[in-house]
Motif scaffolding. Structure first.
Motif, PDB file in Angstrom:
ATOM      1  N   SER A 178      35.511  27.062  38.075  1.00  0.00           N
ATOM      2  CA  SER A 178      35.935  28.580  37.184  1.00  0.00           C
ATOM      3  C   SER A 178      37.892  28.851  37.482  1.00  0.00           C
ATOM      4  O   SER A 178      38.095  29.389  36.606  1.00  0.00           O
ATOM      5  N   ALA A 179      37.249  28.949  38.773  1.00  0.00           N
ATOM      6  CA  ALA A 179      39.600  29.472  38.935  1.00  0.00           C
ATOM      7  C   ALA A 179      40.160  28.315  38.579  1.00  0.00           C
ATOM      8  O   ALA A 179      41.131  29.170  37.507  1.00  0.00           O
ATOM      9  N   MET A 180      40.173  27.366  38.498  1.00  0.00           N
ATOM     10  CA  MET A 180      41.212  26.220  37.557  1.00  0.00           C
ATOM     11  C   MET A 180      41.006  26.320  35.840  1.00  0.00           C
ATOM     12  O   MET A 180      41.847  26.402  35.110  1.00  0.00           O
ATOM     13  N   ASP A 181      39.673  26.745  35.456  1.00  0.00           N
ATOM     14  CA  ASP A 181      39.507  26.977  34.165  1.00  0.00           C
ATOM     15  C   ASP A 181      40.004  27.743  33.263  1.00  0.00           C
ATOM     16  O   ASP A 181      40.637  28.131  32.489  1.00  0.00           O
ATOM     17  N   VAL A 182      40.303  29.678  33.600  1.00  0.00           N
ATOM     18  CA  VAL A 182      41.017  30.644  33.967  1.00  0.00           C
ATOM     19  C   VAL A 182      42.497  29.936  33.743  1.00  0.00           C
ATOM     20  O   VAL A 182      42.734  30.370  33.206  1.00  0.00           O
ATOM     21  N   LYS A 183      42.835  29.149  35.444  1.00  0.00           N
ATOM     22  CA  LYS A 183      44.513  29.348  35.232  1.00  0.00           C
ATOM     23  C   LYS A 183      44.923  27.790  33.881  1.00  0.00           C
ATOM     24  O   LYS A 183      45.603  28.185  33.354  1.00  0.00           O
ATOM     25  N   LEU A 184      43.529  27.353  33.243  1.00  0.00           N
ATOM     26  CA  LEU A 184      44.134  26.539  32.757  1.00  0.00           C
ATOM     27  C   LEU A 184      44.176  26.496  31.403  1.00  0.00           C
ATOM     28  O   LEU A 184      44.986  25.806  30.199  1.00  0.00           O
ATOM     29  N   MET A 185      43.453  27.906  30.724  1.00  0.00           N
ATOM     30  CA  MET A 185      42.893  28.459  29.569  1.00  0.00           C
ATOM     31  C   MET A 185      44.505  29.622  29.823  1.00  0.00           C
ATOM     32  O   MET A 185      44.976  30.005  28.437  1.00  0.00           O
ATOM     33  N   ASP A 186      45.088  29.978  30.542  1.00  0.00           N
ATOM     34  CA  ASP A 186      45.999  31.769  30.743  1.00  0.00           C
ATOM     35  C   ASP A 186      47.702  31.467  31.168  1.00  0.00           C
ATOM     36  O   ASP A 186      48.377  31.612  30.156  1.00  0.00           O
ATOM     37  N   ASP A 187      48.011  29.772  31.351  1.00  0.00           N
ATOM     38  CA  ASP A 187      49.343  29.138  31.818  1.00  0.00           C
ATOM     39  C   ASP A 187      49.318  27.334  30.893  1.00  0.00           C
ATOM     40  O   ASP A 187      48.308  26.686  32.293  1.00  0.00           O
ATOM     41  N   PRO A 188      50.249  27.069  30.365  1.00  0.00           N
ATOM     42  CA  PRO A 188      49.932  25.434  30.113  1.00  0.00           C
ATOM     43  C   PRO A 188      50.909  25.013  30.522  1.00  0.00           C
ATOM     44  O   PRO A 188      50.525  24.188  30.800  1.00  0.00           O
ATOM     45  N   HIS A 205      19.643  32.661  48.439  1.00  0.00           N
ATOM     46  CA  HIS A 205      20.620  33.407  47.392  1.00  0.00           C
ATOM     47  C   HIS A 205      22.327  32.329  47.774  1.00  0.00           C
ATOM     48  O   HIS A 205      22.598  33.023  48.044  1.00  0.00           O
ATOM     49  N   PRO A 206      22.427  31.444  47.496  1.00  0.00           N
ATOM     50  CA  PRO A 206      23.571  30.308  48.091  1.00  0.00           C
ATOM     51  C   PRO A 206      24.639  30.851  47.362  1.00  0.00           C
ATOM     52  O   PRO A 206      25.243  30.651  47.461  1.00  0.00           O
ATOM     53  N   ALA A 207      24.513  31.851  46.085  1.00  0.00           N
ATOM     54  CA  ALA A 207      25.251  31.659  44.952  1.00  0.00           C
ATOM     55  C   ALA A 207      26.149  33.189  45.582  1.00  0.00           C
ATOM     56  O   ALA A 207      25.150  34.610  45.841  1.00  0.00           O
ATOM     57  N   GLY A 208      26.818  33.576  45.266  1.00  0.00           N
ATOM     58  CA  GLY A 208      27.001  34.958  45.575  1.00  0.00           C
ATOM     59  C   GLY A 208      27.790  35.958  44.101  1.00  0.00           C
ATOM     60  O   GLY A 208      27.979  34.775  43.681  1.00  0.00           O
ATOM     61  N   GLU A 209      28.207  36.982  43.646  1.00  0.00           N
ATOM     62  CA  GLU A 209      28.589  37.625  42.178  1.00  0.00           C
ATOM     63  C   GLU A 209      30.659  37.447  43.183  1.00  0.00           C
ATOM     64  O   GLU A 209      31.448  37.196  43.468  1.00  0.00           O
ATOM     65  N   VAL A 210      30.456  36.866  41.180  1.00  0.00           N
ATOM     66  CA  VAL A 210      31.890  36.631  41.272  1.00  0.00           C
ATOM     67  C   VAL A 210      32.398  37.115  39.250  1.00  0.00           C
ATOM     68  O   VAL A 210      31.226  36.474  38.669  1.00  0.00           O
ATOM     69  N   PRO A 211      33.522  37.491  39.487  1.00  0.00           N
ATOM     70  CA  PRO A 211      33.461  37.586  38.457  1.00  0.00           C
ATOM     71  C   PRO A 211      34.412  36.511  37.451  1.00  0.00           C
ATOM     72  O   PRO A 211      34.766  35.532  37.570  1.00  0.00           O
ATOM     73  N   GLU A 212      34.262  36.606  35.962  1.00  0.00           N
ATOM     74  CA  GLU A 212      34.226  35.364  35.650  1.00  0.00           C
ATOM     75  C   GLU A 212      35.563  35.611  35.057  1.00  0.00           C
ATOM     76  O   GLU A 212      35.321  34.291  34.317  1.00  0.00           O
ATOM     77  N   GLY A 213      36.122  35.916  34.568  1.00  0.00           N
ATOM     78  CA  GLY A 213      37.106  36.071  34.583  1.00  0.00           C
ATOM     79  C   GLY A 213      38.859  35.976  35.061  1.00  0.00           C
ATOM     80  O   GLY A 213      38.251  35.788  36.078  1.00  0.00           O
ATOM     81  N   HIS A 214      40.038  36.392  35.430  1.00  0.00           N
ATOM     82  CA  HIS A 214      40.786  36.797  36.010  1.00  0.00           C
ATOM     83  C   HIS A 214      41.021  37.790  37.512  1.00  0.00           C
ATOM     84  O   HIS A 214      40.821  38.295  36.698  1.00  0.00           O
ATOM     85  N   TYR A 215      41.022  37.297  38.096  1.00  0.00           N
ATOM     86  CA  TYR A 215      41.264  38.071  39.209  1.00  0.00           C
ATOM     87  C   TYR A 215      41.670  37.332  40.793  1.00  0.00           C
ATOM     88  O   TYR A 215      41.798  36.565  40.562  1.00  0.00           O
ATOM     89  N   THR A 216      42.737  37.812  41.560  1.00  0.00           N
ATOM     90  CA  THR A 216      43.063  36.857  42.885  1.00  0.00           C
ATOM     91  C   THR A 216      42.732  38.480  44.238  1.00  0.00           C
ATOM     92  O   THR A 216      42.237  39.407  43.822  1.00  0.00           O
ATOM     93  N   VAL A 217      42.970  37.411  45.247  1.00  0.00           N
ATOM     94  CA  VAL A 217      42.776  37.939  46.242  1.00  0.00           C
ATOM     95  C   VAL A 217      43.894  37.361  47.185  1.00  0.00           C
ATOM     96  O   VAL A 217      43.692  36.197  46.485  1.00  0.00           O
ATOM     97  N   PRO A 218      44.260  38.259  47.398  1.00  0.00           N
ATOM     98  CA  PRO A 218      45.425  38.407  48.484  1.00  0.00           C
ATOM     99  C   PRO A 218      45.686  36.504  49.301  1.00  0.00           C
ATOM    100  O   PRO A 218      44.992  36.537  50.202  1.00  0.00           O
ATOM    101  N   LEU A 219      47.095  36.558  49.376  1.00  0.00           N
ATOM    102  CA  LEU A 219      46.491  35.104  50.235  1.00  0.00           C
ATOM    103  C   LEU A 219      47.882  36.093  51.720  1.00  0.00           C
ATOM    104  O   LEU A 219      48.318  36.921  51.612  1.00  0.00           O
ATOM    105  N   GLY A 220      47.241  35.409  53.054  1.00  0.00           N
ATOM    106  CA  GLY A 220      47.598  36.836  54.108  1.00  0.00           C
ATOM    107  C   GLY A 220      47.103  37.391  54.519  1.00  0.00           C
ATOM    108  O   GLY A 220      48.012  38.401  55.240  1.00  0.00           O
TER     109      GLY A 220
END
Length: 337
Positions: free
Chosen positions: A12-22, A195-210
């Motif tokens: 999903s992360a790669m899909d979001v970035k492929l869609m919003d950034d050429p 329940h191996p899956a977790g709740e994840v937003p479907e669109g764009h969001y970030t978790v800060p590095l560091g």
């Protein structure tokens, strides 16, 4: 919100970035038509086309070398090394070219490159599919090193990594791709949770590095872990009956020293856990950081629970891993010191 496994969250992360950034492009061995050996990129080529998601020859040095050139010219490549064990032919490109480009060019160029790699054991892949080489990258100035432990973090951290102007080594613990698992000596895998899956937003969001995350608050002892070992440490704390504060480091470089310091100053004790071999492992760096920052607050010696100092033992991998029982013994020991 949707329920996703880590594999689905990464896709999903790669899909979001492929869609919003050429400028984002995904490539590597078998990531296109086949969708990757672990299916992380399944469907992305059909959705975004063969010029944005494509396969490469089996040549890790060429994969990363091509990506460095693309990144220097304004692209944002997100490349996959099929297993972390395969990265060594590309180590020169990563450490001598990607990591140094910004500084060597006096900031005329940056290198917004992500190198994704499945890491660690747990699938009976043997010695050439199970290594944990994170410490080799944390020693290299100019890189960032990320290891997620949950689907939510996996997606948010990968989006942050793709958007970062500098090279990011993104290590994905394959043992928790489809949810955390215990194992036994027969090789049978038993899920910790139904329940191996977790709740994840479907669109764009970030978790800060560091920035680390406190997964379990506690007052007796601080446990520093990352990736799969976060889940093992949680099970160990319950088994030991110790009020442990478990910190998921999430990013090893840069390291969130402030969160570590605050926790250890509160608890006065610290146990470090990682799957990689003990000698030269990242745990030694964590021990040094805690010793320097928190010496006068410590109430017991610092302890490490790690893999063995031995080539990866295919037939004994569940003995090799830090288990809930091994970590629980360390927690009890540090409480008694």
């Amino acid at each position: 919100m949707a329920r996703m496994t880590m594999i689905e969250a990464l896709r999903s992360a790669m899909d979001v970035k492929l869609m919003d950034d050429p400028s984002v492009i995904v490539f590597g061995e078998d990531v296109g038509y086949f969708g990757g050996v672990f299916r992380c990129t399944a469907g992305l080529q059909a959705r975004h086309g063969e010029e944005r998601v494509f396969d490469t020859p089996i040549n890790e040095s060429a994969i990363v070398g091509l990506a460095v050139g693309m990144a220097a010219q304004g692209m944002r490549p997100c490349v996959e090394i099929q297993f972390a064990d395969y990265v060594f032919p590309a180590y020169d490109q990563i450490t001598q070219e990607a990591a140094r480009l910004r500084h060597r060019s006096n900031e005329q160029f940056t290198c917004p490159l992500v190198v994704r790699m499945p890491t660690g054991g747990g699938i009976f892949g043997g010695q050439t599919h199970s290594q944990s080489p994170e410490a080799l990258f944390t020693h290299v100035a100019g890189l960032k090193v990320v290891i997620p432990a949950t689907p939510y973090d996996a997606k948010g951290l990968l989006i942050s990594a793709i958007e970062d102007p500098d090279p990011v080594i993104f290590l994905e613990p394959k043992r928790i791709y489809n949810g955390p698992f215990f194992g036994d000596h027969s090789g049978k895998s038993v899920p910790w949770s139904s329940h191996p899956a977790g709740e994840v937003p479907e669109g764009h969001y970030t978790v800060p590095l560091g920035k680390a995350e406190i997964r379990r608050a506690g007052s007796d002892v601080t446990v520093l872990a990352y990736g799969t070992m976060v889940h093992v440490a949680e099970a160990a704390a319950s088994e030991a009956g110790v009020d442990a504060e478990i910190i998921d480091l999430r990013t090893l470089l840069p390291l969130d020293v402030e969160t570590i310091r605050t926790s250890v100053e509160k608890t006065g004790r610290c146990v470090v856990v990682h799957e990689a071999t003990r000698t030269g492992g990242f745990g030694g760096e964590l021990i040094a950081e805690v010793q320097e920052a928190c010496f006068w607050h410590l109430r017991a010696p610092l302890l490490r629970v790690t893999g063995w100092d031995a080539p990866y033992p295919h037939a004994q991998e569940w003995d090799y891993f830090p288990s809930p029982a091994r970590i629980a013994r360390a927690l009890v020991q540090v409480m008694g010191d």
